[in-house]
Scaffold this active site. Structure first.
Site, mmCIF file in Angstrom:
data_model
loop_
_atom_site.group_PDB
_atom_site.id
_atom_site.type_symbol
_atom_site.label_atom_id
_atom_site.label_comp_id
_atom_site.label_asym_id
_atom_site.label_seq_id
_atom_site.Cartn_x
_atom_site.Cartn_y
_atom_site.Cartn_z
ATOM 1 N N LYS A 36 2.283 -9.644 -3.657
ATOM 2 C CA LYS A 36 1.048 -9.143 -3.028
ATOM 3 C C LYS A 36 -0.036 -8.782 -4.029
ATOM 4 C CE LYS A 36 2.094 -4.269 -2.551
ATOM 5 N NZ LYS A 36 3.025 -3.350 -1.898
ATOM 6 N N ARG A 136 4.743 7.524 3.742
ATOM 7 C CA ARG A 136 3.977 6.342 4.134
ATOM 8 C C ARG A 136 4.746 5.792 5.336
ATOM 9 N NH1 ARG A 136 2.421 1.226 0.317
ATOM 10 N NH2 ARG A 136 4.275 0.391 1.329
#
Ligand SMILES: *Cc1c(COP(=O)(O)O)cnc(C)c1O
Length: 370
Positions: A36, A136
């Site tokens: 990513k 998260r």
């Protein structure tokens, strides 16, 4: 050569990946190579596969689709690809089509993946992410069993395993306690439902120290890590220390000088906000008089890099940046218009440079690669 550019040494990336894979396999841990930070670069994905990663991971389905359809991505077509971020409801069609597995925390999304997988005649694999303190993504541990019960009843969905992600939002470090908790949850799921979880994925590059910390570490049920930064930059993200035996200069940023002048070290006039809303503080070096300095401008800016994430070569200091300009001071020699300056990057600068269409990506291909 085109500037600005990232010079990406695939030999060094291969070395880093291979080194980490070897050390982790001794602890019974496989590696998912994460692309990513490299905008799903096919060159980097291929290099990670040559080094032996068992699967590829990316947070964006757009990157995964591009990798899967790439002409030079033959190897990627047969590789398991994991979507690291929970799918958007609006993207489940693409997720089922292009990703084999996705990380999930919401039953409504998994139900929609099930419907879509049935429609496409495929099985979609799920990693359920567990919240272990970083706040998260993740299912609260006390809700995990109930979620698993729903997931394993869904058609065309296969529960491949569980995982967690630490250190990204709050900087919570992977340690013996939270990793043992993940192992314990894996055992609990298996005994409750009489099934086997293929994958217990302990985290990202922040797990390296925990995993390779000699004989003291009991890695328990953890048999996978998802690694990006450690491979690309050769450092661990908790203290940003270089990892022994890895290259920290696999990727370099090069930018070109478009102005080089002697200028006062202090601005003149009333000081208000700069282009990005910052106001110089009274103790800012820009406000202390160092006389006339040698200042240059590089043709790269905040839309291409995070200026705080660049490490300048000796004798050069970064003074400031706006959208398209990076202002530097140089203390040695001359820096002429058209000359180039090379920087090392941290994760945030790398991410932005990789995703900027204005930064060329130049790959040094591996000598022995097919
Ligand atoms: C980004 C990400 C990773 C990889 O992180 P690195 O620090 O680059 O190793 C792994 N897992 C998830 C869920 C991620 O979002």
């Amino acid at each position: 050569m085109a500037a600005p550019r990232l010079e990406i040494d695939l030999d060094k990336i291969y070395h880093n990946a291979h080194e980490l894979l070897t050390r982790l396999s001794e602890r019974g841990i496989s590696v998912t190579g994460v692309t990513k930070a490299a905008l799903g670069s096919v060159e980097i994905a291929n290099t990670l596969l040559q080094a032996g990663v068992i699967s590829l991971g990316d947070s964006r389905i757009e990157n995964i689709k591009a990798m899967r359809l790439a002409e030079n991505g033959a190897q990627i077509k047969d590789t398991e690809v994991l979507l690291l971020r929970s799918p958007m409801l609006s993207q489940v069609t693409q997720v089922v089509r292009y990703a084999d597995t996705s990380c999930n925390t919401e039953i409504d999304i998994i139900k929609k993946l099930s419907v879509e997988a049935s429609k496409q005649g495929r099985t979609h694999q799920i990693l359920l992410m567990v919240e272990l303190g970083d706040l998260r993504e993740g299912i609260m541990p006390e809700d995990l069993i109930a979620t698993v019960r729903e997931v394993i009843g869904l058609p065309n969905i296969f529960l491949k395993g569980i995982g967690t992600n630490l250190a990204c939002r709050s900087g919570v470090s992977p340690d013996a306690a939270n990793m043992a908790k993940l192992s314990e949850l894996a055992d609990l799921i298996e005994t409750t439902f009489d099934l086997t979880l293929d994958v217990v994925s302990g985290g990202n590059s922040a797990n390296i120290q925990w995993a390779l910390n000699g004989a003291q570490t009991d890695t328990g049920r953890i048999n996978n890590l998802r690694l990006g930064e450690a491979i690309l930059l050769g450092c661990e993200p908790l203290q940003r220390q270089a990892i022994d035996g890895l290259h920290t200069d696999a990727i370099t940023l090069v930018a070109e000088v478009i102005e080089s002048k002697r200028k006062p070290s202090q601005p003149t006039g009333d000081i208000a906000q700069s282009a990005f809303g910052e106001t110089l503080l009274p103790n800012d070096p820009a406000l202390t008089d160092r006389g006339i300095v040698r200042q240059a401008i590089l043709a790269i800016g905040i839309q291409d890099i995070d200026p705080d994430g660049l490490q300048a070569p000796a004798g050069i200091e970064i003074l400031g940046a706006s959208s398209d300009h990076l202002v530097i001071e140089f203390v040695k020699g001359e820096l002429l218009v058209g000359e180039e300056v090379a920087f090392q990057l941290n994760y945030s600068a790398l991410l932005r440079a990789m995703t900027s269409p204005f930064v060329s990506k130049i790959f040094t291909h591996r000598q022995d690669a097919s």
